[in-house]
Design a protein around this motif. Structure first.
Motif, PDB file in Angstrom:
ATOM      1  N   LYS A 159       0.828  -1.202   0.000  1.00  0.00           N
ATOM      2  CA  LYS A 159       0.000   0.000   0.000  1.00  0.00           C
ATOM      3  C   LYS A 159       0.865   1.256   0.000  1.00  0.00           C
ATOM      4  CE  LYS A 159      -4.052  -1.998   2.259  1.00  0.00           C
ATOM      5  NZ  LYS A 159      -5.072  -1.815   3.322  1.00  0.00           N
ATOM      6  N   ASN A 160       0.252   2.372  -0.346  1.00  0.00           N
ATOM      7  CA  ASN A 160       0.952   3.648  -0.305  1.00  0.00           C
ATOM      8  C   ASN A 160       1.085   4.140   1.136  1.00  0.00           C
ATOM      9  OD1 ASN A 160       1.131   3.794  -3.128  1.00  0.00           O
ATOM     10  ND2 ASN A 160      -0.877   4.782  -3.285  1.00  0.00           N
ATOM     11  N   ARG A 161       2.069   4.974   1.330  1.00  0.00           N
ATOM     12  CA  ARG A 161       2.225   5.599   2.636  1.00  0.00           C
ATOM     13  C   ARG A 161       1.036   6.527   2.887  1.00  0.00           C
ATOM     14  NH1 ARG A 161       7.965   8.270   4.082  1.00  0.00           N
ATOM     15  NH2 ARG A 161       8.510   6.171   3.352  1.00  0.00           N
ATOM     16  N   GLU A 162       0.509   6.492   4.110  1.00  0.00           N
ATOM     17  CA  GLU A 162      -0.653   7.314   4.423  1.00  0.00           C
ATOM     18  C   GLU A 162      -0.450   8.113   5.701  1.00  0.00           C
ATOM     19  OE1 GLU A 162      -4.117   4.890   5.051  1.00  0.00           O
ATOM     20  OE2 GLU A 162      -3.299   3.930   6.844  1.00  0.00           O
ATOM     21  N   SER A 186       3.403  24.040  18.766  1.00  0.00           N
ATOM     22  CA  SER A 186       3.075  24.299  20.166  1.00  0.00           C
ATOM     23  C   SER A 186       2.318  23.150  20.817  1.00  0.00           C
ATOM     24  CB  SER A 186       2.222  25.551  20.258  1.00  0.00           C
ATOM     25  OG  SER A 186       0.953  25.315  19.670  1.00  0.00           O
ATOM     26  N   GLY A 187       1.829  22.238  20.005  1.00  0.00           N
ATOM     27  CA  GLY A 187       0.968  21.175  20.516  1.00  0.00           C
ATOM     28  C   GLY A 187      -0.478  21.578  20.622  1.00  0.00           C
ATOM     29  N   GLY A 188      -0.782  22.796  20.239  1.00  0.00           N
ATOM     30  CA  GLY A 188      -2.140  23.291  20.384  1.00  0.00           C
ATOM     31  C   GLY A 188      -3.113  22.779  19.342  1.00  0.00           C
ATOM     32  N   SER A 189      -2.585  22.301  18.225  1.00  0.00           N
ATOM     33  CA  SER A 189      -3.444  21.761  17.162  1.00  0.00           C
ATOM     34  C   SER A 189      -3.002  20.360  16.806  1.00  0.00           C
ATOM     35  CB  SER A 189      -3.371  22.642  15.911  1.00  0.00           C
ATOM     36  OG  SER A 189      -3.853  23.933  16.170  1.00  0.00           O
ATOM     37  N   THR A 190      -3.974  19.476  16.694  1.00  0.00           N
ATOM     38  CA  THR A 190      -3.687  18.106  16.294  1.00  0.00           C
ATOM     39  C   THR A 190      -4.630  17.696  15.176  1.00  0.00           C
ATOM     40  OG1 THR A 190      -5.150  17.240  18.024  1.00  0.00           O
ATOM     41  CG2 THR A 190      -2.796  17.399  18.557  1.00  0.00           C
ATOM     42  N   TYR A 191      -4.178  16.751  14.362  1.00  0.00           N
ATOM     43  CA  TYR A 191      -4.948  16.280  13.217  1.00  0.00           C
ATOM     44  C   TYR A 191      -4.799  14.769  13.133  1.00  0.00           C
ATOM     45  CZ  TYR A 191      -4.132  21.186  12.202  1.00  0.00           C
ATOM     46  OH  TYR A 191      -4.042  22.553  12.299  1.00  0.00           O
ATOM     47  N   TYR A 192      -5.875  14.100  12.760  1.00  0.00           N
ATOM     48  CA  TYR A 192      -5.864  12.644  12.693  1.00  0.00           C
ATOM     49  C   TYR A 192      -6.555  12.144  11.439  1.00  0.00           C
ATOM     50  CZ  TYR A 192      -4.716  12.907  17.662  1.00  0.00           C
ATOM     51  OH  TYR A 192      -4.111  13.180  18.866  1.00  0.00           O
ATOM     52  N   ALA A 193      -6.073  11.021  10.951  1.00  0.00           N
ATOM     53  CA  ALA A 193      -6.800  10.311   9.913  1.00  0.00           C
ATOM     54  C   ALA A 193      -8.069   9.736  10.523  1.00  0.00           C
ATOM     55  CB  ALA A 193      -5.927   9.189   9.343  1.00  0.00           C
ATOM     56  N   ASP A 194      -9.117   9.654   9.716  1.00  0.00           N
ATOM     57  CA  ASP A 194     -10.387   9.121  10.223  1.00  0.00           C
ATOM     58  C   ASP A 194     -10.227   7.704  10.768  1.00  0.00           C
ATOM     59  OD1 ASP A 194     -12.509  10.704   7.699  1.00  0.00           O
ATOM     60  OD2 ASP A 194     -11.698  11.455   9.588  1.00  0.00           O
ATOM     61  N   SER A 195      -9.340   6.952  10.172  1.00  0.00           N
ATOM     62  CA  SER A 195      -9.174   5.544  10.552  1.00  0.00           C
ATOM     63  C   SER A 195      -8.605   5.365  11.957  1.00  0.00           C
ATOM     64  CB  SER A 195      -8.277   4.822   9.544  1.00  0.00           C
ATOM     65  OG  SER A 195      -7.011   5.467   9.473  1.00  0.00           O
TER      66      SER A 195
END
Length: 121
Positions: A43-46, A54-63
């Protein structure tokens, strides 16, 4: 220049937990966005997760949302990925990444060598 070294990978049973660490070199670590990607066989890198300088914003894949948590300790030049309730489909090589400008890590400038995570069913 930033050098990234991942650790903490291994074999874990489905439903278990694991914590990955990424140690960064360089005095500007605290100004970089950091994150994690993964690549499963064939599979491709995801994208997995990212955190602002700052740690104030985080983002996640739905999975992984609700199961994984990204955090950082700028004083230790380290970013973490706490993986809870892991599933066999989480099996992959996990890569740490860094970028001086893009907190969403669309195209990170720096990569680690990767650490293998294997989830058994």
């Amino acid at each position: 220049q930033v050098q990234l070294v991942e650790s903490g990978g291994g074999l874990v049973q489905a439903g278990g937990s694991l914590r990955l660490s990424c140690a960064a070199s360089g005095r500007t670590f605290s100004s970089y966005a950091m994150g994690w990607f993964r690549q499963a066989p064939g599979k491709n890198r995801e994208f997995v997760a990212a955190i602002s300088w700052s740690g104030g914003s985080t983002y996640y894949a739905d999975s992984v949302k609700g199961r994984f948590t990204i955090s950082r300790e700028n004083a230790k030049n380290t970013v973490y990925l706490r993986m809870n309730s892991v599933k066999p489909e989480d099996t992959a090589v996990y890569y740490c990444a860094a970028d001086p400008y893009d907190r969403r890590l669309v195209a990170p400038d720096y990569w680690g060598q990767g650490t293998q995570v294997t989830v058994s069913s």
